[in-house]
Design a protein around this motif. Structure first.
Motif, mmCIF file in Angstrom:
data_model
loop_
_atom_site.group_PDB
_atom_site.id
_atom_site.type_symbol
_atom_site.label_atom_id
_atom_site.label_comp_id
_atom_site.label_asym_id
_atom_site.label_seq_id
_atom_site.Cartn_x
_atom_site.Cartn_y
_atom_site.Cartn_z
ATOM 1 N N GLY A 52 -4.794 24.969 7.254
ATOM 2 C CA GLY A 52 -5.914 24.047 7.419
ATOM 3 C C GLY A 52 -5.658 22.866 8.329
ATOM 4 N N SER A 53 -4.410 22.705 8.806
ATOM 5 C CA SER A 53 -4.107 21.518 9.612
ATOM 6 C C SER A 53 -3.395 21.853 10.915
ATOM 7 C CB SER A 53 -3.222 20.545 8.810
ATOM 8 O OG SER A 53 -1.906 21.043 8.688
ATOM 9 N N VAL A 54 -3.470 23.094 11.355
ATOM 10 C CA VAL A 54 -2.666 23.525 12.502
ATOM 11 C C VAL A 54 -2.861 22.613 13.705
ATOM 12 C CG1 VAL A 54 -2.299 25.370 14.177
ATOM 13 C CG2 VAL A 54 -2.538 25.927 11.752
ATOM 14 N N GLU A 55 -4.115 22.366 14.085
ATOM 15 C CA GLU A 55 -4.361 21.590 15.315
ATOM 16 C C GLU A 55 -3.770 20.188 15.243
ATOM 17 O OE1 GLU A 55 -7.920 24.426 14.995
ATOM 18 O OE2 GLU A 55 -6.673 23.228 13.655
ATOM 19 N N GLY B 46 -4.424 21.905 2.903
ATOM 20 C CA GLY B 46 -4.874 22.725 1.792
ATOM 21 C C GLY B 46 -6.105 22.233 1.074
ATOM 22 N N VAL B 47 -6.807 21.277 1.648
ATOM 23 C CA VAL B 47 -8.032 20.753 1.029
ATOM 24 C C VAL B 47 -9.169 20.866 2.034
ATOM 25 C CG1 VAL B 47 -9.156 18.751 -0.028
ATOM 26 C CG2 VAL B 47 -6.712 19.155 -0.409
ATOM 27 N N GLY B 48 -10.164 21.670 1.698
ATOM 28 C CA GLY B 48 -11.285 21.883 2.608
ATOM 29 C C GLY B 48 -12.146 20.650 2.782
ATOM 30 N N ASP B 49 -12.612 20.431 4.000
ATOM 31 C CA ASP B 49 -13.421 19.243 4.299
ATOM 32 C C ASP B 49 -14.899 19.581 4.518
ATOM 33 O OD1 ASP B 49 -13.238 20.586 6.708
ATOM 34 O OD2 ASP B 49 -12.928 18.773 7.901
ATOM 35 N N ASN C 171 -13.775 26.545 3.458
ATOM 36 C CA ASN C 171 -14.287 25.183 3.350
ATOM 37 C C ASN C 171 -13.722 24.221 4.385
ATOM 38 O OD1 ASN C 171 -15.741 25.989 1.033
ATOM 39 N ND2 ASN C 171 -13.996 25.558 -0.301
ATOM 40 N N TYR C 172 -13.484 24.720 5.609
ATOM 41 C CA TYR C 172 -12.917 23.882 6.663
ATOM 42 C C TYR C 172 -13.860 23.831 7.862
ATOM 43 C CZ TYR C 172 -8.529 23.940 4.111
ATOM 44 O OH TYR C 172 -7.570 23.786 3.143
ATOM 45 N N SER C 173 -13.951 22.660 8.456
ATOM 46 C CA SER C 173 -14.808 22.505 9.631
ATOM 47 C C SER C 173 -14.080 22.847 10.923
ATOM 48 C CB SER C 173 -15.334 21.066 9.704
ATOM 49 O OG SER C 173 -14.263 20.135 9.804
ATOM 50 N N SER C 174 -12.745 22.926 10.902
ATOM 51 C CA SER C 174 -11.972 23.079 12.138
ATOM 52 C C SER C 174 -11.761 24.536 12.552
ATOM 53 C CB SER C 174 -10.600 22.406 11.988
ATOM 54 O OG SER C 174 -9.878 22.974 10.907
ATOM 55 N N PHE C 175 -12.001 25.484 11.656
ATOM 56 C CA PHE C 175 -11.786 26.887 12.018
ATOM 57 C C PHE C 175 -12.607 27.774 11.096
ATOM 58 C CE2 PHE C 175 -8.899 26.226 8.565
ATOM 59 C CZ PHE C 175 -8.809 27.445 7.908
ATOM 60 N N ARG C 176 -12.771 29.012 11.515
ATOM 61 C CA ARG C 176 -13.493 30.004 10.718
ATOM 62 C C ARG C 176 -12.754 31.331 10.815
ATOM 63 N NH1 ARG C 176 -16.917 29.932 6.658
ATOM 64 N NH2 ARG C 176 -18.031 28.243 7.690
ATOM 65 N N GLY C 177 -12.102 31.741 9.726
ATOM 66 C CA GLY C 177 -11.381 32.990 9.705
ATOM 67 C C GLY C 177 -12.256 34.147 9.246
#
Length: 406
Positions: free
Chosen positions: A257-260, A205-208, A285-291
């Motif tokens: 935000g942490s699925v992977e 829940g915290v964007g990186d 605000n996440y580098s791992s995915f874009r919804g």
């Protein structure tokens, strides 16, 4: 990069045009869900989960029709609810696997649960304190066995606990503490431990990747790298200990935000997610995915106070959490609008500034994105479901069904 930007701008213009066409018969304010974006986000969550089932977090959806839609998607299984009253209502609507993700003091609800075999079989309640057992027993109206999920405190503690990252949730942190509590529950008549929940909110829940905050973003990534490693080791040890005491049906972890990283742990059998279906602004605000933004609300332009400025009706819908500008909705379409820093988002009127304001007329819509997911549904009784440039269905939110649960 220039091509990607041009494509994004073109797509936003196209989205605004079709949303305006689809809802031309409606008077704003109202809320919509773009079904193509919703389904694409669901498919992306399934891809990221890499074969492990996703339990949908109902607090991030708060619409029965959309819960049914996503649970009909291969890769999703079960609901994570937020109150006992909601859990009971969902079970009575036909949902058969409901995990209550927060402790409850709903005495009437526990009375109902323990007296109804259907409810007792469908609902799993969260416990982390012996006093919660006492409360349930004092509320019993029947002899049904209560399905129990224990919660692990996932927070990262450094320097002997003087520094902490993560939500203050369960007091149970170690394999010894979880194992001892599990034995207590198992030995108490009328209870059965069936699962473990471990929500790593400081990762999920915290964007990186926060725009304009490169230093903060780097520090968040460093913290999350450390937290993932620490939690994976501790969660595995807790699961090993619990399996000595109970037959666990599931080990739940993570969030959008942490699925992977969560599903990569062999100890985890399922992951929770919900916000990623709507893709509210905080999840940009996440580098791992874009919804894809799927849930929006429209406010009407009601005045034009000057050049480069319009005023829309209301729209001051702050999200929960620490007060700050990141908890406000953002004007989304047309692009290029911003809040007046002296007023912000207002309860009854919201001035918006920017060159795009000069192209807006009285009665035109400004489309907003809420900061968090399901909380938008507390503001609206219904959601208009959009396919292409048509509203294909209008469905009630929890509020529209007379169910607030808070």
């Amino acid at each position: 990069m220039a091509t990607d930007l041009a494509s994004a701008v073109s797509g936003a213009v196209s989205d605004r045009s079709r949303y305006d066409r689809a809802t031309a018969h409606l008077d704003a304010p109202f809320a919509i869900v773009d079904l193509a974006a919703f389904d694409a986000n669901a498919a992306d969550l399934v891809r990221r989960a890499n074969g492990k089932p996703i339990r949908v977090a109902s607090k991030s959806v708060r619409c029965r029709a959309l819960l049914e839609r996503v649970l009909a998607t291969e890769g999703f299984a079960g609901i994570m609810s937020f109150t006992l009253a909601e859990s009971i209502w969902l079970a009575r609507q036909g949902f058969t696997d409901v995990l209550l993700a927060y402790p409850s003091a709903d005495r009437a609800g526990f009375g109902e649960l323990t007296d109804d075999p259907k409810l007792a079989g469908a609902i799993t309640v969260l416990l982390d304190d012996p006093a919660q057992l006492d409360l349930i027993d004092s509320s019993r109206e029947g002899s049904e066995t209560v399905r129990v999920c224990l919660e692990l405190d996932t927070s990262l503690e450094l320097f002997g606990g003087r520094v902490r990252f993560g939500a203050r949730r369960s007091p149970l942190r170690t394999p010894e503490a979880l194992g001892g509590f599990a034995e207590l529950v198992q030995n108490r008549p009328g209870y059965r431990v069936v699962g473990l929940m471990a929500y790593e909110g400081h990762i999920a829940g915290v964007g990186d990747r926060v725009a304009g905050r490169p230093v903060r973003s780097r520090l968040v990534r460093m913290m999350q790298t450390r937290a993932r490693a620490e939690l994976a080791e501790r969660r595995a040890a807790v699961v090993r200990r619990l399996r000595q005491v109970a037959e666990l049906e599931f080990v739940n972890g993570g969030g959008t935000g942490s699925v992977e990283s969560t599903v990569a742990e062999s100890a985890v059998t399922e992951v929770a997610a919900g916000s990623g279906l709507y893709q509210p602004r905080l999840f940009d605000n996440y580098s791992s995915f874009r919804g894809r933004p799927a849930a929006l609300f429209a406010q009407p332009v009601v005045r034009r106070p000057g050049v480069g400025a319009v005023t829309v009706l209301g729209g001051g819908y702050p999200a929960s959490g620490p007060a700050g500008t990141d908890r406000s909705p953002v004007p989304y379409l047309p692009e290029g609008l911003r809040y007046d820093p002296q007023e912000g988002a207002g309860e009854v009127q919201t001035p918006l500034l920017g060159a795009a304001a000069d192209d807006l007329l009285i009665g035109d819509r400004v489309w907003f994105r809420h900061a968090k997911a399901g909380e938008l549904c507390e503001r609206f009784a219904e959601l208009h479901l959009v396919e292409g440039d048509r509203v294909v269905e209008t469905v009630p939110t929890y509020r529209g069904e007379g169910r607030t649960f808070l």
